[in-house]
Design a protein around this motif. Structure first.
Motif, PDB file in Angstrom:
ATOM      1  N   LEU A  78       0.957  -1.362  -0.360  1.00 36.28           N
ATOM      2  CA  LEU A  78       0.572  -0.242   0.198  1.00 36.28           C
ATOM      3  C   LEU A  78       0.755   1.309  -0.354  1.00 36.28           C
ATOM      4  N   PRO A  79       2.254   1.647   0.729  1.00 31.80           N
ATOM      5  CA  PRO A  79       2.691   2.900   0.856  1.00 31.80           C
ATOM      6  C   PRO A  79       2.795   3.108  -1.144  1.00 31.80           C
ATOM      7  N   LEU A  80       3.962   1.385  -0.764  1.00 23.96           N
ATOM      8  CA  LEU A  80       4.169   1.534  -2.838  1.00 23.96           C
ATOM      9  C   LEU A  80       3.948   2.004  -4.001  1.00 23.96           C
ATOM     10  N   PHE A  81       2.345   1.340  -3.242  1.00 23.32           N
ATOM     11  CA  PHE A  81       0.821   1.842  -4.336  1.00 23.32           C
ATOM     12  C   PHE A  81       0.999   3.248  -3.839  1.00 23.32           C
ATOM     13  N   ALA A  82       0.810   4.102  -3.155  1.00 17.31           N
ATOM     14  CA  ALA A  82       1.271   5.304  -2.672  1.00 17.31           C
ATOM     15  C   ALA A  82       1.999   6.076  -3.160  1.00 17.31           C
ATOM     16  N   GLY A  83       2.936   5.623  -3.464  1.00 16.11           N
ATOM     17  CA  GLY A  83       4.524   6.294  -3.810  1.00 16.11           C
ATOM     18  C   GLY A  83       3.830   6.897  -5.282  1.00 16.11           C
ATOM     19  N   ILE A  84       3.668   5.726  -6.134  1.00 15.42           N
ATOM     20  CA  ILE A  84       4.121   5.357  -7.121  1.00 15.42           C
ATOM     21  C   ILE A  84       2.521   6.114  -7.910  1.00 15.42           C
ATOM     22  N   TYR A  85       1.455   6.024  -7.540  1.00  9.12           N
ATOM     23  CA  TYR A  85       0.294   6.799  -8.005  1.00  9.12           C
ATOM     24  C   TYR A  85       0.020   8.604  -7.685  1.00  9.12           C
ATOM     25  N   LYS A  86       0.928   8.916  -6.326  1.00  3.15           N
ATOM     26  CA  LYS A  86       0.558  10.008  -5.825  1.00  3.15           C
ATOM     27  C   LYS A  86       1.243  11.015  -6.861  1.00  3.15           C
ATOM     28  N   ARG A  87       3.074  10.435  -6.651  1.00  2.00           N
ATOM     29  CA  ARG A  87       4.057  10.805  -7.951  1.00  2.00           C
ATOM     30  C   ARG A  87       4.212  11.054  -9.440  1.00  2.00           C
ATOM     31  N   GLY A  88       3.456  10.787  -9.724  1.00  2.00           N
ATOM     32  CA  GLY A  88       3.045  10.132 -11.756  1.00  2.00           C
ATOM     33  C   GLY A  88       2.920   9.214 -12.275  1.00  2.00           C
ATOM     34  N   GLY A  89       3.165   8.174 -11.420  1.00  2.00           N
ATOM     35  CA  GLY A  89       3.315   6.451 -12.104  1.00  2.00           C
ATOM     36  C   GLY A  89       2.213   6.665 -13.228  1.00  2.00           C
ATOM     37  N   GLY A  90       0.876   6.919 -12.419  1.00  2.00           N
ATOM     38  CA  GLY A  90      -0.045   7.190 -13.215  1.00  2.00           C
ATOM     39  C   GLY A  90      -1.258   6.065 -13.114  1.00  2.00           C
ATOM     40  N   ILE A  91      -2.126   6.033 -12.730  1.00  2.00           N
ATOM     41  CA  ILE A  91      -3.770   5.174 -12.407  1.00  2.00           C
ATOM     42  C   ILE A  91      -2.888   3.627 -12.908  1.00  2.00           C
ATOM     43  N   GLY A  92      -3.394   3.038 -14.240  1.00  2.00           N
ATOM     44  CA  GLY A  92      -2.931   1.949 -14.714  1.00  2.00           C
ATOM     45  C   GLY A  92      -1.596   1.172 -13.755  1.00  2.00           C
ATOM     46  N   PRO A  93      -0.652   1.594 -14.555  1.00  2.00           N
ATOM     47  CA  PRO A  93       0.490   1.135 -13.584  1.00  2.00           C
ATOM     48  C   PRO A  93       0.879   1.006 -11.920  1.00  2.00           C
ATOM     49  N   ALA A  94      -0.546   2.116 -10.947  1.00  2.00           N
ATOM     50  CA  ALA A  94      -0.115   1.770  -9.473  1.00  2.00           C
ATOM     51  C   ALA A  94      -1.123   0.983  -9.606  1.00  2.00           C
ATOM     52  N   THR A  95      -2.375   0.608 -10.353  1.00  2.00           N
ATOM     53  CA  THR A  95      -2.938  -0.241  -9.826  1.00  2.00           C
ATOM     54  C   THR A  95      -2.769  -1.677 -10.376  1.00  2.00           C
TER      55      THR A  95
END
Length: 342
Positions: A78-95
């Motif tokens: 979950l914290p890794l996901f939050a970092g990816i999503y919030k820092r611009g990784g995009g909702i697709g790769p993040a999910t």
């Protein structure tokens, strides 16, 4: 009193079977591999591929398998996901990462295959990767107009600073994987040869500080995971004693759409500490659960729980979180249905 003693005896019997048949030949090598991953593979070097400038094919590919590379578990995804999503990784790769990460870490795959059968272990790995990409692409399409925040350059451009030649790292991990495979199949001559090879590799290419760091990380995984596993195995033994087999066979004893949906929803709502879903699921299988619903639970269980749903909602918002949760339950149900027909 006799009932309590029977429950305790069933739990102890499950523990004895687990400790005698699975730890030395399966989990011990896997713990050392996980410790090696934590030390010798750079997380920033992997996470940079989630950046907005990354090739989409590469981005989704890395997101779907990086759970095994990073050895993430349900408590760290979950914290890794939050970092990816919030820092611009995009909702697709993040999910994509969020769904596949806990399901395909090396401990989960090895343990599932060893305890539940290689067919279920392989199906878990294949389904987790493929469904993760599908879910990520659907999420990216549904919310394609969303504007993501600007990425943190440190997250996406770090190279990890690892100066070790790649072939040395591959030799190290290849030897460990070989030990796991041959130890699991009780091929002791090959296991001894590979242990000697590992000793030579460590002596020639790794310094004392690196080896100590590796052993510390391995021990950290053991302390984090093993107590929960012991508790889960004991609980599985108790479940076998308490739950009548006809209840399991009646609800999830066949691989129809309803039984797979029930297994997916149950897995999504329950909270399983790291890997404890495997011995509990083994108990259900021995009580008559079909392999289709078993896979559905294995896919939905690590990806969701009531606590994780609350965190995901806070990170993504109601609409995106609801869509993701529905996609996980539906895709897990369909995967279990297909697997049950094979």
């Amino acid at each position: 009193m006799d009932f309590v003693l029977n429950l305790f005896s069933s739990g102890v019997a499950a523990l004895f079977d687990y400790l005698s048949a699975h730890v030395l030949t399966c989990l011990v090598p896997a713990f050392f591999i996980a410790g090696g991953v934590a030390v010798f593979i750079s997380a920033p070097a992997v996470l940079k591929y989630f950046g907005p400038q990354a090739n989409k094919f590469l981005s989704y590919g890395v997101a779907s398998v990086s759970g095994s590379i990073l050895a993430v578990c349900s408590c760290t995804v979950l914290p890794l996901f939050a970092g990816i999503y919030k820092r611009g990784g995009g909702i697709g790769p993040a999910t994509t990462f969020l769904f596949s990460g806990p399901a395909i870490n090396i401990l989960a795959i090895v343990y599932s295959a060893r305890l539940l059968g290689w067919d279920i272990g392989l199906a878990r790995a294949v389904a987790a990767v493929s469904l993760a990409i599908v879910i990520g692409l659907i999420m990216a399409y549904f919310f394609r107009k969303d504007h993501e925040s600007q990425p943190n350059p440190e997250l996406f451009t770090a190279d990890g600073g690892d100066s070790r030649p790649l072939w040395q790292t591959l030799l190290f991990f290849g030897t460990l994987v070989g030990i796991l495979i041959f130890a699991s199949t009780a091929n002791w001559p090959a296991t001894v040869i590979l242990l000697a090879t590992l000793g030579v590799v460590l002596w020639r290419f790794f310094n004392v500080d690196e080896i100590k760091h590796w052993l510390r990380e391995t021990w950290a995984f053991v302390k984090l995971i093993f107590p929960w596993l012991i508790g889960g195995v004991f609980l599985a033994g108790v479940i076998k004693e308490v739950i009548p087999a006809d209840i399991i066979t009646g609800a999830v004893g066949s691989s129809n759409i309803i039984s797979n949906a029930l297994a997916s929803v149950f897995g999504a709502l329950m909270y399983f500490a790291t890997l404890t879903e495997v011995p509990i699921l083994k108990a259900f299988l021995e009580l008559g659960m079909d392999k289709g619903p078993a896979l559905a639970l294995l896919l939905a269980g690590p990806a969701l729980s009531l606590p994780s749903m609350l965190v995901i909602r806070k990170i993504m918002g109601n609409k995106r979180a609801f869509t993701y949760i529905c996609l996980v339950v539906v895709s897990s149900t369909l995967a279990g249905l297909i697997f049950g027909m094979l």
